[in-house]
Design an enzyme around this catalytic site. Sequence first.
Site, PDB file in Angstrom:
ATOM      1  N   SER A   1       0.853  -1.186   0.000  1.00  0.00           N
ATOM      2  CA  SER A   1       0.000   0.000   0.000  1.00  0.00           C
ATOM      3  C   SER A   1       0.889   1.236   0.000  1.00  0.00           C
ATOM      4  CB  SER A   1      -0.955  -0.031   1.199  1.00  0.00           C
ATOM      5  OG  SER A   1      -1.886   1.030   1.135  1.00  0.00           O
ATOM      6  N   THR A   2       0.744   2.097   0.971  1.00  0.00           N
ATOM      7  CA  THR A   2       1.483   3.357   0.998  1.00  0.00           C
ATOM      8  C   THR A   2       2.991   3.131   0.964  1.00  0.00           C
ATOM      9  OG1 THR A   2      -0.293   4.278   2.345  1.00  0.00           O
ATOM     10  CG2 THR A   2       1.752   5.540   2.217  1.00  0.00           C
TER      11      THR A   2
ATOM     12  N   HIS B   1      -2.689  -1.190  -3.315  1.00  0.00           N
ATOM     13  CA  HIS B   1      -3.799  -0.259  -3.127  1.00  0.00           C
ATOM     14  C   HIS B   1      -3.585   0.985  -3.989  1.00  0.00           C
ATOM     15  CE1 HIS B   1      -4.357  -2.011   1.201  1.00  0.00           C
ATOM     16  NE2 HIS B   1      -4.842  -2.805   0.257  1.00  0.00           N
TER      17      HIS B   1
END
Length: 344
Positions: free
Chosen positions: A159-160, A185
């Site tokens: 994700s991040t 994501h």
Amino acid sequence: MKPLRVLIVDDSVTMRRLIRSILEADPRLEVIAEAGTAREARDAVNTYRPDVMTLDIEMPNMSGLEFLDRLMRHRPMPVIMVSTLTRKGSDVAVEAMSLGAIDCIEKPKVGASEDTFSKLADTVVLAARARVSGPRPKNQTITPRQNRTFHRICLIGGSTGAVDAIERTLQSFPSDCPPTLITQHMPEPFLVSFAARLNPLVAPEVRLAVDGMPLIPGQVLIAPGGAYHLNIEGSSTLRVNLFAGPLVSGHRPSVDSMFLSARHMAHKVVAGILTGMGRDGAEGMRVLREAGAKTIGQSKETCVVFGMPRVAGELGGVEKWADLDKFGQEILQLAETPIGVRAE
């Protein structure tokens, strides 16, 4: 606790005022300066030492992308890109995240409400707490080792901060790598750009996953996102199952959805979890490990956000930890482990 200090960089006075009004309404944040050009931004960074920056992509004289590249080389810091996110702009936004930007927020369109900025303050707060490091030296290259025998497929979630992490990981993969699925994501248009960016940079073929595609060596398939999770179906012949379902662990595509779809064949899986906020993938990794999969998590020291790997570790899902610069090599080594044999 002192508020986090924010620098707003945008060539539009109107947009700077809008961003300021939203951020100053949050007691966790303090806008300490504004800048309309890259030069002004450089001077503001040196003068005010902000904790986090919002940065426009399109600016006069020097683009936000070029400024970001220079910033990350000389004074790495958390940056949120603020963009119109048109189809053309999504390519640039993915490149920005590869250079080290934490996230990208869509600007409100003309005539629209400010709803597109509804998560701006929270995103800035989370970004300010991220761990940001400088880029790799340009001469740092990896020559993937060919002609290895892989017994397991690879599933990777992030994700991040994982745009760069995935790129670095795949640069360790040879052209005959194990079948690999990745759930990252990102908004759907970004994932299209992400796959297109990765394909010429790494040895394996990188594509967006299509429903029913067989999993074959030498191919890396990226979750297309939108309405679909990237899952696995089959036993002797494994295929992509793009599952049109609700959010799982707060996300679509979901790392947990991908991991859990492989529990019936866990003994043939290596699952890796990279930097990211939240806990998506943690429960799925625990289930896979208990069912016989090999699992690996990115180390705290090299994560931009030690969220998803941390929770996976707390649940007992992480068998092995690796720094980012070794993550790709380590996951391939686990994929070489014969079925039923413990890894070193």
